[in-house]
Design a protein around this motif. Structure first.
Motif, short mmCIF file in Angstrom:
data_model
loop_
_atom_site.label_atom_id
_atom_site.label_comp_id
_atom_site.label_asym_id
_atom_site.label_seq_id
_atom_site.Cartn_x
_atom_site.Cartn_y
_atom_site.Cartn_z
N ILE A 1 0.84 -1.19 0.00
CA ILE A 1 0.00 0.00 0.00
C ILE A 1 0.88 1.24 0.00
O ILE A 1 0.62 2.20 -0.74
N ALA A 2 1.94 1.23 0.80
CA ALA A 2 2.87 2.37 0.83
C ALA A 2 3.50 2.56 -0.55
O ALA A 2 3.77 3.70 -0.97
N GLY A 3 3.71 1.46 -1.27
CA GLY A 3 4.29 1.54 -2.61
C GLY A 3 3.46 2.33 -3.59
O GLY A 3 3.99 2.86 -4.57
N THR A 4 2.16 2.46 -3.34
CA THR A 4 1.32 3.26 -4.24
C THR A 4 1.66 4.74 -4.13
O THR A 4 1.37 5.52 -5.04
N VAL A 5 2.30 5.13 -3.03
CA VAL A 5 2.73 6.52 -2.83
C VAL A 5 4.25 6.66 -2.97
O VAL A 5 4.74 7.57 -3.62
N LEU A 6 4.99 5.73 -2.36
CA LEU A 6 6.45 5.82 -2.31
C LEU A 6 7.14 5.13 -3.49
O LEU A 6 8.34 5.27 -3.66
N GLU B 1 15.14 -0.95 1.31
CA GLU B 1 15.57 0.42 0.97
C GLU B 1 14.70 1.45 1.68
O GLU B 1 15.16 2.53 2.04
N VAL B 2 13.43 1.13 1.87
CA VAL B 2 12.50 1.98 2.63
C VAL B 2 12.29 1.31 3.98
O VAL B 2 11.95 0.13 4.06
N SER B 3 12.50 2.09 5.05
CA SER B 3 12.38 1.51 6.40
C SER B 3 10.98 0.95 6.62
O SER B 3 9.99 1.47 6.10
N ALA C 1 5.21 1.25 7.00
CA ALA C 1 4.03 0.92 7.80
C ALA C 1 3.17 2.15 8.04
O ALA C 1 1.94 2.10 7.89
N VAL C 2 3.78 3.26 8.40
CA VAL C 2 3.02 4.49 8.66
C VAL C 2 2.31 4.97 7.39
O VAL C 2 1.11 5.26 7.40
N VAL C 3 3.04 5.03 6.29
CA VAL C 3 2.44 5.47 5.03
C VAL C 3 1.35 4.48 4.59
O VAL C 3 0.26 4.89 4.17
N GLY C 4 1.63 3.19 4.71
CA GLY C 4 0.65 2.17 4.32
C GLY C 4 -0.64 2.27 5.12
O GLY C 4 -1.74 2.22 4.55
N VAL C 5 -0.52 2.45 6.43
CA VAL C 5 -1.71 2.56 7.29
C VAL C 5 -2.49 3.82 6.92
O VAL C 5 -3.72 3.77 6.76
N VAL D 1 -7.74 -2.80 -13.40
CA VAL D 1 -7.91 -1.60 -14.22
C VAL D 1 -6.90 -0.54 -13.78
O VAL D 1 -6.05 -0.11 -14.57
N ILE D 2 -6.97 -0.12 -12.53
CA ILE D 2 -6.12 0.98 -12.06
C ILE D 2 -4.64 0.57 -12.00
O ILE D 2 -3.78 1.28 -12.53
N SER D 3 -4.34 -0.56 -11.38
CA SER D 3 -2.93 -0.99 -11.24
C SER D 3 -2.20 -1.06 -12.58
O SER D 3 -1.13 -0.48 -12.72
N PRO D 4 -2.76 -1.73 -13.59
CA PRO D 4 -2.05 -1.75 -14.89
C PRO D 4 -1.98 -0.36 -15.54
O PRO D 4 -0.98 -0.03 -16.15
N ALA D 5 -3.04 0.43 -15.35
CA ALA D 5 -3.07 1.75 -16.00
C ALA D 5 -2.01 2.69 -15.45
O ALA D 5 -1.50 3.54 -16.19
N VAL D 6 -1.67 2.56 -14.17
CA VAL D 6 -0.68 3.47 -13.57
C VAL D 6 0.69 2.83 -13.40
O VAL D 6 1.58 3.41 -12.79
N GLY D 7 0.86 1.62 -13.95
CA GLY D 7 2.17 0.98 -13.92
C GLY D 7 2.49 0.22 -12.65
O GLY D 7 3.66 -0.03 -12.36
N TRP D 8 1.49 -0.15 -11.88
CA TRP D 8 1.71 -0.91 -10.65
C TRP D 8 1.56 -2.41 -10.92
O TRP D 8 0.84 -3.11 -10.20
#
Length: 181
Positions: free
Chosen positions: A60-65, A73-75, A80-84, A133-140
């Motif tokens: 979930i954090a990966g959608t932002v970071l 590489e990411v603590s 966890a904080v970003v994901g939550v 739909v969204i994940s493939p469209a935005v490269g996730w």
């Protein structure tokens, strides 16, 4: 002049006014409850299937970071904080959207069972749209590839988010449902 007389429906009661803000607030709370339940289930399933309890929060954090959030590489703390935060905001907003749809479409709020069923369908649609739909469209592409599509996809979205959201909404809107019987 009364509503019925103005609209040529003498003897009929005026239609009940829908309090959309009340529905949206209930949807936000239901979304939060469903989102927490969903996240805990996701984490437990990830621990069982791939020995990675924190994996869902990292994803979930990966959608932002970015996808580096899946790596050391990411603590863990940051991921966890970003994901939550991202997950809970998304859960709350989705809950409000669900509630507004239910409130606006009268046949969907005529019984508690229909609201619960609609919640499950809403959760199922969230999974299908987000992952296919969204994940493939935005490269996730890494997002659906790193998820067990049965347990973390279908089951978690349909039953542990959507159905719980619908169940909460049905319970909160019992008095509103009585007006439409």
């Amino acid at each position: 002049m009364e509503y019925a007389e103005r609209h040529g429906a003498v003897g009929e009661a005026a239609p009940a006014r829908i309090d959309y803000w009340s529905w949206a607030k209930s949807g936000m709370v239901g979304g939060l409850i469903g989102g927490i339940t969903f996240a805990l289930f996701q984490m437990i399933i990830a621990a069982i299937l791939v020995n990675n309890f924190w994996g869902p929060l990292r994803m979930i954090a990966g959608t932002v970071l970015g996808p580096q959030a899946l790596t050391p590489e990411v603590s863990l703390w940051l991921a966890a904080v970003v994901g939550v935060l991202v997950h809970l905001i998304y859960s709350i907003v989705a809950g409000a959207i669900f509630a507004l749809i239910i409130a606006a479409v009268r046949p969907l709020h005529t019984s508690a069972a229909i609201i619960v069923l609609a919640g499950g369908v809403f959760g199922l649609l969230m999974w299908l749209i987000n992952f296919f739909v969204i994940s493939p469209a935005v490269g996730w592409s890494w997002f659906p590839q790193n998820t067990d599509q049965f347990w973390q996809g279908f089951v978690a979205h349909t039953f542990l988010y959507g159905t719980i959201l619908g169940w909460y909404m049905a319970g909160q809107k019992k008095s509103a449902l009585e007006k439409f019987k």
